[in-house]
Motif scaffolding. Sequence first.
Motif, PDB file in Angstrom:
ATOM      1  N   LEU B 546       0.830  -1.211   0.000  1.00 55.46           N
ATOM      2  CA  LEU B 546       0.000   0.000   0.000  1.00 55.46           C
ATOM      3  C   LEU B 546       0.862   1.257   0.000  1.00 55.46           C
ATOM      4  CD1 LEU B 546      -2.810  -1.153   2.474  1.00 55.46           C
ATOM      5  CD2 LEU B 546      -2.984  -0.856  -0.001  1.00 55.46           C
ATOM      6  N   MET B 547       1.975   1.203   0.724  1.00 53.77           N
ATOM      7  CA  MET B 547       2.875   2.364   0.714  1.00 53.77           C
ATOM      8  C   MET B 547       3.469   2.565  -0.683  1.00 53.77           C
ATOM      9  SD  MET B 547       4.498   1.664   4.463  1.00 53.77           S
ATOM     10  CE  MET B 547       5.801   2.834   4.550  1.00 53.77           C
ATOM     11  N   LEU B 548       3.793   1.450  -1.329  1.00 51.13           N
ATOM     12  CA  LEU B 548       4.326   1.547  -2.692  1.00 51.13           C
ATOM     13  C   LEU B 548       3.275   2.128  -3.634  1.00 51.13           C
ATOM     14  CD1 LEU B 548       6.748   0.823  -4.579  1.00 51.13           C
ATOM     15  CD2 LEU B 548       5.577  -1.314  -5.072  1.00 51.13           C
ATOM     16  N   VAL B 549       2.025   1.699  -3.447  1.00 51.76           N
ATOM     17  CA  VAL B 549       0.939   2.207  -4.292  1.00 51.76           C
ATOM     18  C   VAL B 549       0.818   3.721  -4.125  1.00 51.76           C
ATOM     19  CG1 VAL B 549      -1.571   2.247  -4.584  1.00 51.76           C
ATOM     20  CG2 VAL B 549      -0.380   0.087  -4.400  1.00 51.76           C
ATOM     21  N   LEU B 550       0.890   4.182  -2.874  1.00 55.99           N
ATOM     22  CA  LEU B 550       0.787   5.626  -2.625  1.00 55.99           C
ATOM     23  C   LEU B 550       1.877   6.388  -3.366  1.00 55.99           C
ATOM     24  CD1 LEU B 550      -0.058   6.178   1.145  1.00 55.99           C
ATOM     25  CD2 LEU B 550      -1.351   6.922  -0.856  1.00 55.99           C
ATOM     26  N   ILE B 551       3.096   5.878  -3.255  1.00 53.84           N
ATOM     27  CA  ILE B 551       4.226   6.579  -3.879  1.00 53.84           C
ATOM     28  C   ILE B 551       4.131   6.516  -5.405  1.00 53.84           C
ATOM     29  CG2 ILE B 551       6.743   6.616  -4.119  1.00 53.84           C
ATOM     30  CD1 ILE B 551       6.846   5.487  -1.237  1.00 53.84           C
ATOM     31  N   THR B 552       3.842   5.320  -5.930  1.00 51.32           N
ATOM     32  CA  THR B 552       3.778   5.215  -7.398  1.00 51.32           C
ATOM     33  C   THR B 552       2.581   5.995  -7.952  1.00 51.32           C
ATOM     34  OG1 THR B 552       2.782   3.044  -7.101  1.00 51.32           O
ATOM     35  CG2 THR B 552       5.051   3.065  -7.798  1.00 51.32           C
ATOM     36  N   THR B 553       1.486   6.040  -7.176  1.00 53.12           N
ATOM     37  CA  THR B 553       0.332   6.826  -7.636  1.00 53.12           C
ATOM     38  C   THR B 553       0.741   8.288  -7.814  1.00 53.12           C
ATOM     39  OG1 THR B 553      -1.153   5.387  -6.426  1.00 53.12           O
ATOM     40  CG2 THR B 553      -2.051   7.500  -7.105  1.00 53.12           C
ATOM     41  N   LEU B 554       1.475   8.765  -6.848  1.00 49.62           N
ATOM     42  CA  LEU B 554       1.943  10.153  -6.918  1.00 49.62           C
ATOM     43  C   LEU B 554       2.773  10.354  -8.191  1.00 49.62           C
ATOM     44  CD1 LEU B 554       1.742  12.605  -4.971  1.00 49.62           C
ATOM     45  CD2 LEU B 554       4.053  12.036  -4.230  1.00 49.62           C
ATOM     46  N   CYS B 555       3.679   9.400  -8.425  1.00 47.22           N
ATOM     47  CA  CYS B 555       4.544   9.508  -9.610  1.00 47.22           C
ATOM     48  C   CYS B 555       3.712   9.436 -10.895  1.00 47.22           C
ATOM     49  CB  CYS B 555       5.580   8.389  -9.621  1.00 47.22           C
ATOM     50  SG  CYS B 555       6.731   8.489  -8.261  1.00 47.22           S
ATOM     51  N   VAL B 556       2.723   8.522 -10.915  1.00 50.47           N
ATOM     52  CA  VAL B 556       1.907   8.373 -12.116  1.00 50.47           C
ATOM     53  C   VAL B 556       1.049   9.619 -12.336  1.00 50.47           C
ATOM     54  CG1 VAL B 556      -0.005   7.059 -13.123  1.00 50.47           C
ATOM     55  CG2 VAL B 556       1.915   5.875 -12.117  1.00 50.47           C
ATOM     56  N   LEU B 557       0.558  10.200 -11.244  1.00 50.39           N
ATOM     57  CA  LEU B 557      -0.223  11.437 -11.369  1.00 50.39           C
ATOM     58  C   LEU B 557       0.626  12.534 -11.994  1.00 50.39           C
ATOM     59  CD1 LEU B 557      -2.264  11.634  -8.044  1.00 50.39           C
ATOM     60  CD2 LEU B 557      -3.149  11.444 -10.379  1.00 50.39           C
ATOM     61  N   ILE B 558       1.854  12.632 -11.517  1.00 58.63           N
ATOM     62  CA  ILE B 558       2.760  13.639 -12.090  1.00 58.63           C
ATOM     63  C   ILE B 558       2.990  13.315 -13.564  1.00 58.63           C
ATOM     64  CG2 ILE B 558       5.117  14.555 -12.018  1.00 58.63           C
ATOM     65  CD1 ILE B 558       5.021  13.967  -8.948  1.00 58.63           C
ATOM     66  N   GLY B 559       3.200  11.999 -13.847  1.00 56.55           N
ATOM     67  CA  GLY B 559       3.446  11.564 -15.225  1.00 56.55           C
ATOM     68  C   GLY B 559       2.288  11.871 -16.145  1.00 56.55           C
TER      69      GLY B 559
END
Lengths: 348, 580
Positions: B546-559
């Motif tokens: 879940l922590m990874l999802v939070l971080i990658t979501t942030l990155c994907v949102l930026i992307g």
Amino acid sequence: MTSLIRRAAATALTLAVTGALLVGCGGGAAEDAKRPRDPDQAALFDKAVDEKAVYVYSNLEEVLNKRLSDGYAKAIGLPVTIEKIASSSINTRFASEAEARAVRADILVSADCSFVRAQVGKGIVVAMNKANVPGYEKYPENFKLDGGAVPSIQTAPYGIGYNTDEINKAEAPTTWDDLLDPRWKGRILMTSPKGSATRVQVYDFLLESRGERFLRDLGAQAARFYPDTGQAVAALAAGEGAILIPTAGQVTGAGAKKGAPLAFNLPEDTTGAPLCAGLSAQAPNPNAARLFLSYLLSKSGSEAVNGVEELYTAGPFDQGVKLGEKYKQPATVTEETAAKVGAALGTG
Amino acid sequence: MNAAASRTRATRRPTPFKIASLAVITVVAVVVAYPFVRVVWRLFWVDGAPSVDPVERAFTAPGVGELVRDSTLIVAVAGACAVVIGSLLAWLNERTDARIRGITGIVPLLPFLLPSIAMAIGWTLLLSPRAGLLNVWLRDLLGLAGIEIETGPLNIFSIHGMIFCYFVVLVPYVFLFVSAGLRNMPGDLEEQARVAGAGSAGTFWRITLPGLKPSIAAASVIVVWFGFAMFSIPLIIGTPAGIDVLTVRIVRLINFTYPPRTDLAVSLSLFILVIVGGAWALQVRIMKSGMFVQAGGRGAHASTVRLGRLRWPARAFIAGFLVVSGILPVLGLLITALNGFWTPNIHWGDLGFDSFRRVWEDELTVSAFGNSLLLGAVAGTGIILFAALMAVHVRRDGGVVTRLLEAAIRLPIVVSGFIVIVGMILAYSGPPFELQGTFVLFVVAYMATSIPQASIVSDAAAAQVSDDMVEAASVSGAGDGRIFGRVQLPLMAPGLVAGWTLVFVNITGDMEVASMLASSRQPVVGFQLLDTYNKGEFADLAAMALMLVLITTLCVLIGTGLGRRLSGRSERRVRTARNK
């Protein structure tokens, strides 16, 4: 756009440099090294100080790797780097590096003793009884495999896990034979022999000690076969089944510590999952490696590896769990063994 | 001498940019293909003569018929459903008024953000026959209606369960590719069709769908490819269901069989090679046909399709997908993480954040997060830029040599990532490279596993860039390097950002390379996830995922935000160029 690419390139370069800095940290200084009093160890020590840090590929729990390196630092003080590698890939990695003549690990501590034994046969790992490791002649015989060529440094005896919400302690099975009781039909979770050599070994032990019929009947009692112990023990805690075999006390104990309704019974006649040590024939630091092995295979080294009660392991110098008189070392796994076990259990 | 003739000569003459591109592609092809060739060569060349034994072994391996049948059935059904639903979700989000800014664009991507092992475990927590949380809740509901059952009613450990999980995991790939295609596709033809009286459905069927051919073809190849490459889901869900698939058998032959049966593993991979190779050939054919709309030709901003009464049902459909594919497995993981272990008997008052704390305070895990994100960003950026360069080069100079180099880069991974990584250890651990124990070996491994995927995205993006724009820039005196940086890259940007997201998320949640190359000295997230999985610590695994999802979501949102910005810029650039 160009400026964006430039900015991205600059960021990538910065990250790459940072990444490069992350590479290759390890080892340690030999400032606190203590020359051993034992003359054989002292002779190795004198040569080892000119070598680099001894490198170990290990399947041990990280907490045990830490205890081992701390214990060695206290006893000898020469640097050691212990790298934990996933049990699923340690053998492939060690064998591939040996084939590529790019051996990094001086010592291998693998959960697959069949692999270590086979490497001795191929000359990739040195037979321990011919490796001139000081003190090895005193190593307990019941922890030596193949006449001493391969030492087992730890064993986790296999037993029966159960869910305390589903079964009370009094009715929980304590022997392998209890598992054929019709009331457990469809309530036993089993780990598949397909995924690991050690699981083939325990099913093979049951086959050899009780016959093929027993294993076939046991397979028919299964609710389901799981690919890994981890998934199976989590399912047991959730009540997906009432019993789990084969499992080690360490796995159920860790869950119970967090409040999961798990308990463990150790049958008197059983086998276990040993971890074996091997010295690479192409060890880059042969003297440092032998010196470290003389510690690992000593009572102090064994205390470091087997002295954590909740890990439920047994060591060669009577540390940890007491193994019953009927405890039997597991046999080497061959393709034929795996096929025989799979056919009897019905897992293919 | 007319302009066209001089232009033709100019494109044929090797420019410094073309030579440099070819050199880079050659180096990467050699780096990626050499380990694979080394492994395969020994199997097909025995005692100084060619051998067909591997092919024979592939057909005579025990249970091979069942293995191929089950693998193909699962991928075909799940893949077909994923292409249809993923494309529909993309169209609803990009072209219709069902879109809700900031929500509908992210919803279909949610399952893609969960590492596959966490996704498989999430569904196990929910749909295990006895203890699955969803099953327990459903049984409680049925109990109210007087229906008492002890297990089920749903069972994830079945072929239906596997197809469902494959479907959920594959939809985001289709969504990403088709969305990028829609963003790149000018909307004027659709607009004209509507003005001419075609309804929304007619316009979609006659104009939008044919225009999306490259994107849908690329998505289909990825779906077949990823479907056959999946490992965690068939292992965790297929094994208890008694269903074996090709990847699981291949990995067992390498990692869990002694001595490792690499020969049989490579032989079995031939089946995947043939199927994925076929899908790829089909994609190339579609691209060559040129029967689709290109950006930069006669582009116009796409207008929004008004769905009328169907608007809210469409939104309900998107929300339904969100609940089923994203929220439910995340909920299963979250409850388990908060409870400390998996159980259907939740004491809601006792939930706490101990698992999250344990993960956060573990130095090795924190270090693993740092390494994975760094590798994802660095390798991901490098890989997608390289894929763009290769796509443009292949499009302009698609000679035999270039095609061979492209195949050399793409084909190895089809024969199983695990085999390629073993080959990499053999090839690059020793002298003269001495890459063992360095993150460079990770990057090389990620190049092998990710460039093929990235290049499928970049090929689709390159195919949608009009040759007119390139020729116009060339006539204006711009060199190849300048055209690549100023014209092609910006026009490909939406697709490339989608590709970067794909590669970044795959690398950060990767299990293949992690299981073979990572260790406590070089931890990555996949290694830590595998370790906690092996110990049965599902709460910690859930917290970590879940922590990874939070971080990658942030990155994907930026992307995706960046993608939209670049898309807007390229559209403006196209309009300006056209007006000139």
